[in-house]
Every structure is written in C-alpha cells, then in structure tokens.
Motif scaffolding. Sequence first.
Motif, PDB file in Angstrom:
ATOM      1  N   LEU A 184       3.859  30.081  -6.694  1.00 12.78           N
ATOM      2  CA  LEU A 184       3.261  31.168  -5.909  1.00 12.78           C
ATOM      3  C   LEU A 184       4.269  31.801  -4.957  1.00 12.78           C
ATOM      4  CD1 LEU A 184       0.645  32.698  -5.238  1.00 12.78           C
ATOM      5  CD2 LEU A 184       0.164  30.956  -3.512  1.00 12.78           C
ATOM      6  N   GLU A 185       5.138  30.997  -4.387  1.00 13.79           N
ATOM      7  CA  GLU A 185       6.103  31.509  -3.408  1.00 13.79           C
ATOM      8  C   GLU A 185       7.007  32.569  -4.018  1.00 13.79           C
ATOM      9  OE1 GLU A 185       9.073  29.609  -0.082  1.00 13.79           O
ATOM     10  OE2 GLU A 185       9.125  28.728  -2.085  1.00 13.79           O
ATOM     11  N   PHE A 186       7.400  32.394  -5.291  1.00  8.19           N
ATOM     12  CA  PHE A 186       8.375  33.317  -5.880  1.00  8.19           C
ATOM     13  C   PHE A 186       7.821  34.175  -7.013  1.00  8.19           C
ATOM     14  CE2 PHE A 186       9.075  29.003  -7.618  1.00  8.19           C
ATOM     15  CZ  PHE A 186       8.864  29.219  -8.973  1.00  8.19           C
ATOM     16  N   ASN A 187       6.528  34.086  -7.287  1.00  6.62           N
ATOM     17  CA  ASN A 187       5.925  34.919  -8.333  1.00  6.62           C
ATOM     18  C   ASN A 187       5.956  36.386  -7.894  1.00  6.62           C
ATOM     19  OD1 ASN A 187       4.299  36.255 -10.174  1.00  6.62           O
ATOM     20  ND2 ASN A 187       2.759  34.649 -10.247  1.00  6.62           N
ATOM     21  N   ARG A 205      13.182  33.637 -14.287  1.00  3.68           N
ATOM     22  CA  ARG A 205      13.504  34.990 -13.829  1.00  3.68           C
ATOM     23  C   ARG A 205      12.972  35.230 -12.414  1.00  3.68           C
ATOM     24  NH1 ARG A 205       9.704  38.808 -16.670  1.00  3.68           N
ATOM     25  NH2 ARG A 205       8.371  37.862 -15.085  1.00  3.68           N
ATOM     26  N   ASP A 206      11.708  34.869 -12.208  1.00  3.81           N
ATOM     27  CA  ASP A 206      11.118  35.097 -10.886  1.00  3.81           C
ATOM     28  C   ASP A 206      11.757  34.216  -9.820  1.00  3.81           C
ATOM     29  OD1 ASP A 206       9.497  36.880 -12.159  1.00  3.81           O
ATOM     30  OD2 ASP A 206       7.619  36.082 -11.365  1.00  3.81           O
ATOM     31  N   TRP A 220      13.811  35.833  -6.700  1.00  3.10           N
ATOM     32  CA  TRP A 220      13.405  35.496  -5.332  1.00  3.10           C
ATOM     33  C   TRP A 220      14.589  34.968  -4.527  1.00  3.10           C
ATOM     34  CZ3 TRP A 220      13.131  30.634  -2.848  1.00  3.10           C
ATOM     35  CH2 TRP A 220      12.422  30.599  -1.647  1.00  3.10           C
ATOM     36  N   LEU A 221      15.390  34.099  -5.138  1.00  2.75           N
ATOM     37  CA  LEU A 221      16.564  33.559  -4.447  1.00  2.75           C
ATOM     38  C   LEU A 221      17.579  34.656  -4.157  1.00  2.75           C
ATOM     39  CD1 LEU A 221      17.150  30.186  -6.337  1.00  2.75           C
ATOM     40  CD2 LEU A 221      16.631  30.447  -3.902  1.00  2.75           C
ATOM     41  N   TYR A 222      17.816  35.534  -5.121  1.00  2.00           N
ATOM     42  CA  TYR A 222      18.790  36.610  -4.906  1.00  2.00           C
ATOM     43  C   TYR A 222      18.344  37.545  -3.779  1.00  2.00           C
ATOM     44  CZ  TYR A 222      21.044  35.294  -9.330  1.00  2.00           C
ATOM     45  OH  TYR A 222      21.697  34.622 -10.330  1.00  2.00           O
ATOM     46  N   ARG A 223      17.070  37.859  -3.739  1.00  2.00           N
ATOM     47  CA  ARG A 223      16.577  38.709  -2.654  1.00  2.00           C
ATOM     48  C   ARG A 223      16.722  37.991  -1.309  1.00  2.00           C
ATOM     49  NH1 ARG A 223      12.032  39.737  -5.931  1.00  2.00           N
ATOM     50  NH2 ARG A 223      10.760  38.519  -4.475  1.00  2.00           N
TER      51      ARG A 223
END
Length: 767
Positions: free
Chosen positions: A356-359, A484-485, A489-492
């Motif tokens: 949920l955190e990175f979806n 992918r998600d 999320w990490l890249y952002r």
Amino acid sequence: MTSWSLFVPFFSRALRMIATGATLLAWACLCFWPVTLGGDCGPNLQEFKGFSFLRSSIIKGAAAGAPYVLGFDVLYERYGVQKTNMMQDNLDEWHSRYCAQAEKADIYAVVYDWPKSDLEEVINGITVKSYGLSPYLRQNTFAAYLYRYGCTETLRYLQYTRDVEPHVTSTDPWEDRPSNLAIINSLIVRGRDEMMQCASHYIRLRYAFQIIRLAHYSRQYNRTLELYDWLMPKVDNDPSLIEYWILGHRAGALQALGRYPEAAYAYAKVFLHCPSKRESALQSFRIRSDEEWKATYTLCRSDQERATLYAMRAYLDRSRALEEMKLIYALDPKMEYLDVLLVREMRRLEKQLLGLEFNKNRDRNRRYHKIPQPGIDDYLIQVQEFVQKINLEKKTTNSELWAIAEGYLEMVSGDFYAAIKSFERIEDSIKDEAMREQLRIFKLGAQIGSYQEVSDGMEDDIATMMRSNEFFLRFPSKFLPYTRDKLGWLYRRYNMPGKAFLAYYPFRDLRVNPRETELNDLLFMLQQQRLNRMERNLLKQGDTLLTINDVHMLKATVMLDQYQLIPALEEMKKIDRNAWTDYGVWAPFVERFHDCVNCPIRDTVTFLNRGEIIERMLDLEYRALANRLEGGGFFYQMGLAYYNMSYFGSAWQVMDNFRSGSSLKRRKNAQDPSVVPDERFALGNREHFDCSQALNYFTMARQFTGSRELAAKASFMAARCEQNNFYWRGGTRTYENFEILKRDYADTQFYARIVAECKYFKFYTAR
C-alpha cells in the motif's frame, strides 16, 4: 454474530482464463513497460490495481468451498464446470456399482448417448434368447455387461431417462421453461410404477431422483416434498451421491415454499457431502434473518454440520470471516473449512494492504473502490493473532499453510524484514512441494518490498532477479508491477524523477509529452561513468539503449516547441554535428496554401535537420531586423516555418514526436490545452496546435514588405493561423485577416488565384 438482515443469494459465473504467451514472458523480464491499448478505446481506467502473490495451488481444489477462494475461473480451468463434475461423478458411481467391469467411455455412451432403440435392442437380446446382440452393440463393454447379466431393470430405467430429459434440461439454466404438466405427471406416475417393480434398490434410488426432479422442475413444490417422503423410505441402498442430488431438489422445493431454515439445512448437507453439487448448493443457500439462522443451526445434528453452516455463511457474506473461523475452530480444529477461509482472508487482506505504501494506484483505488477499508489495519492484527494462536496450539491438519500464512500476513502489514525472518525460520520444515513454492514466491516478494534506499547494489540485485529468478520469469504479471511500483516509489523518495518515470512507463511516453524535470534527471544519470544493470534496463529501447544524445535532442525539441531558439541551439551543440541528421530531416520553409500533413515534397526542396532549421531561423530573424527593406520576406519565411512545424503542417515532427489525426477534435487537458489525454501514454499526447507565433511573423511580413503580392500571401497565411487557433481554442470566430485580404489586396494576382483555389475564402468574399 454476523447479521443476516440484508443477506441475498450469491450467484457467480466464470470466464475462462487467457494464457500468456512465451514471447510476452521473455519481453516482460527485460523491462517494466506496461501493456497499453491504442486508440480512443482502452482499458478500464477504474479497474482495481493492486498486488497478489497467493497461488491457487496453495489450497486443494477439492476442499469444501475452494471455488470461493480460488475464484470459479481458476477452479473451472483446473477441475471443470459443475455439470462436467456431476457427469464424472455419475460415471464413477456407475462404474463402481457394476464392479468396474466396463470402460467409462462405454458407460458414458450407454448412459448419455444411446437412443431408446439401441437400449431396446439390448433388452430384446436378453428377453428373447434367439434374438442375440448385434456385434456393433456387443463391442460396448457396458452393454455387454448388462446383456450378460440380464440387467433389464437398468436398461428400462435408462429408457425412462430419455423421456424425462427434455423436461428437466435446458441450454440456459436461467430460462423460464414452459412445461406440459400432463406429460410430466404421466412420467411421474410411470416412473413411480416402474420403480416399485424394481428389485434393485440402486435403480429405485435413481428412479426416485428422476421423479422428484420432474416434480421440482415443473414447480410442483408440495408434490416434490410428498414424493420425497413417499419414495425415499422405499429405497434401501448403500450411500450414494444420488441421495444428495435428490436432497438438493427437496431443498429447492422447501425454499420455494418459504421454509428457509429447512432448505438451508438441506443445502448445507449437500455442500458437506457432495462436492460436485457444492456450487449450486452455495448459490441457492439463503437465510434472511438472525431468527432463520438460529432455526437452521438448531436442525444441525453434528459439529461437522454446524461448522458447514458457519463456513457457508462466511463464503457468501462479504463481511470479514474471522468470527466464523474462530467458531469453526472451537467446534473442530481439523475442519478443512479453516484452511479455505484462511486463504480467503489472506487474499482479502493482500488486496487491501499489500504494498500500500508504494502502490502508485493507491489514491485511485481509494476513490473508486474504497480500498483500503476503514479499520482494515485493526482487522489484520486480529487475524494475525488468530493465526499465531493456531500455530502455537498445532491442532490443524495443514500446519504448513498456517505457518506460511503467519509470515505472509507480516509481509501484507508492511513488515517485510519480519516476514523474511519468518520465512527463513520455517523454510526447512516445509515439505509439501506446492507450499515450498508458495513460500519462495512470498519470500521473493518480501525481499523486493524490503528495500528502503537506492544504491547500485540494490539496483543490481533487482536487475539480476528480473533476468534470472525462476519466479520472476514464471510470474511476470505478479512481480513486474510490484517491483516497478516499489522502484518508482524509492526513486521519487530520493529525488530521481527521471528514473522514477522509467520505472513506471516507457521512454516513448516522455517523448510524446516531454518534461524538463525528468529529462534533466536522465541527463544526470547518463553522464555517469558507469551505469548499473537496472539503469541499463530502464534505458533499454527495443534492442538499443537510450543515449545522452537522445535526451539532448529531446530537450532541444522542447525548447523549440517553446520558441526558445538560442537555448535549443545550445542543446543541439552538445551533440556531434555529424549526428544531427540521424534524428531526421524536414522541409519547413515550403510554401503551401492548403493544409496537407503528408503531401509529397519536391526533390528540389532543401531538407534540413533540426539544428540546421534552428540556425536558419535565427539567421532569418537577424536579417529581418537588420534589413528593413527585405525584412518582410524574411519574416514570411519564419512564419512558414512555424506554421509547417505546427500540428497543421508537413514538418510537425520538428517540434513534436507523435501526431494523432483525432487530437484536434478530442478533449484537452484542463491545465494545459496543448495536451490531449490519451490512454496509450502516461502523460497524454502533447501537440503543437498553437499558430500564434506563425501569425505574428505573417503579420510582420505584411507590415514590413513593399511587395503587395507578398503582403497578400502573408494575409492569407495569417488568416489560416487565425482559423486554426479557433479550431484549437474555440471561443468567438474572427475573420480579421480575411477582411484585410479582401479590403486591401483584391487587385493582386494572388487574390485572384486564392479566390479560385480556396472555396472557403471565395464563400467569405461573396458575403
């Protein structure tokens, strides 16, 4: 206790699964790009988007209630539809009752296919010794068995079924079939008489099924119950699945008469004892109130039956099933319903909370699907506590499933580190092959989910998984969106917008609507001395890698689209001049007085690359300002270039990378009217509709030229720009430049030519 006040029947129908080809599998392992559809039609934008690592093989398909965990599509794919299951069970029972002395294919032919005449021939062969049996019929092993042992009762029964079938079958199970009561009632009487003449109680049972089925299907519900009460005591038979088929018809009659508790209890018994009828039993199961539930529960004679009621309520009710699981566990910890309900709740919880955190679709899921639901975190904790209790007490039959579930629920909660530790702790103790595979899938998912920072090591690890991990290669549809998600999320989170974009989408989406923030980040990445494996994956464009020249060229295109000629040229100069032509050549300075995006251009025209076009436009602008006598001609050429490089011209590719013929007619982005929303591209499609810059140069050309012919041309081209801006922006239509052309240049040769060639302008002049 779950409320039944709004409980309604549950109806499900399955669709066949679509197999994924090997080429898709190979492609998916090399990049993150999602499958998209072209055109105005596309995927359902409101479809739920989440993650799931539960495999159907974790639960046995024959387990009571498994269809309602696996989904009927998966169950049917693996085990066949209910009608097929019933047929197979029926053949198995015929096979066993006749001592397995006939082939099942032959039993099928006699029971389902043979016409009455063939059955009659076997009867004649038995009753008239001189008649014999034809070689054609004798080669059927079941017919040979019936002939050898003189089974005329069986053959007469099969003849009877041929007369019954037209009244109890339909290609559409929901069809409201008209019935001929006179014929049906005569068949009921005939069946009852033939049944009473039978010595075989097994054949009697089958007659009873046909008779009761006839009464039920003809909606003679009271008579159905009367026949059941009269016929069944007259059958003394070993346990048979036919008894539960009959009980299902009795349940249907009870329900039709409003006797819901009795009907529900009967359906529960069918569900418990007859796997091939579980689907229809659950679909028909109906309890409308707490009072009816209590009355049904009172009818139960064993803990097994009580547990079945709890399970059926949990399968049908959309509320959470933990309460029913606890009640079943208290009755009998070894009930297989517990395993089924556990997997069901795991599936529900992963849909709500996994990743949920990175979806990236989290907000949309909340908006359209109300996911995650309020209180789901607390419910997850309660389920975890129950699973931990089960694992401590070790009373269930499938301890491996419950052990794995404990780790997976930790993973669903977002505690990936704890999940990995749990999986490692039990890994050596899991012996079942399907369970071992499921654990390894979960463990891989937990490992990907556990990354919390961006590093070359992390990116290399994930790239290696994508290329070589067994489960990544086998289940790309599960792992690719999830990975992918997570990466995006990490890249952002670490301020890497370019890499984040490529984690989610292909670079072509950025080409169609370039954004400087992402392009600058990609330039920073490409300027590194070494690219790690993941970065090379992200930059992969078919068989080649995105290069630093590609990004510089795209930035130059963006600046040219914004009329920033000098910055665009500076960006071009970062590319070797010899490579400029590799990105295309065009002829934007061609004079054409009608719109034709794909018209052929004469060989005598000079084609220029993007850098040469920018250089020439800068030169034209300088010369126009420096030489007032010839400035009008230079301004006119710049107007031609800007017009031809717009959406309406043949050189549109100079300032754009994708053009759709329908874009002008489609809705525009509310914040940016140059962007057309398009489900094929993540950012939409940016088109250069604006002809204002061309209009300005055509206006200056008219004002600064001493040639009336050139002024007439410039006025007409300015009118085209005026018209196109109206098509793009809407508002009030103006004809300022048409009026100038008509008022001031009607004596020119160009005016006479354009009136003849342009019907629209001719119509305007005639007003």
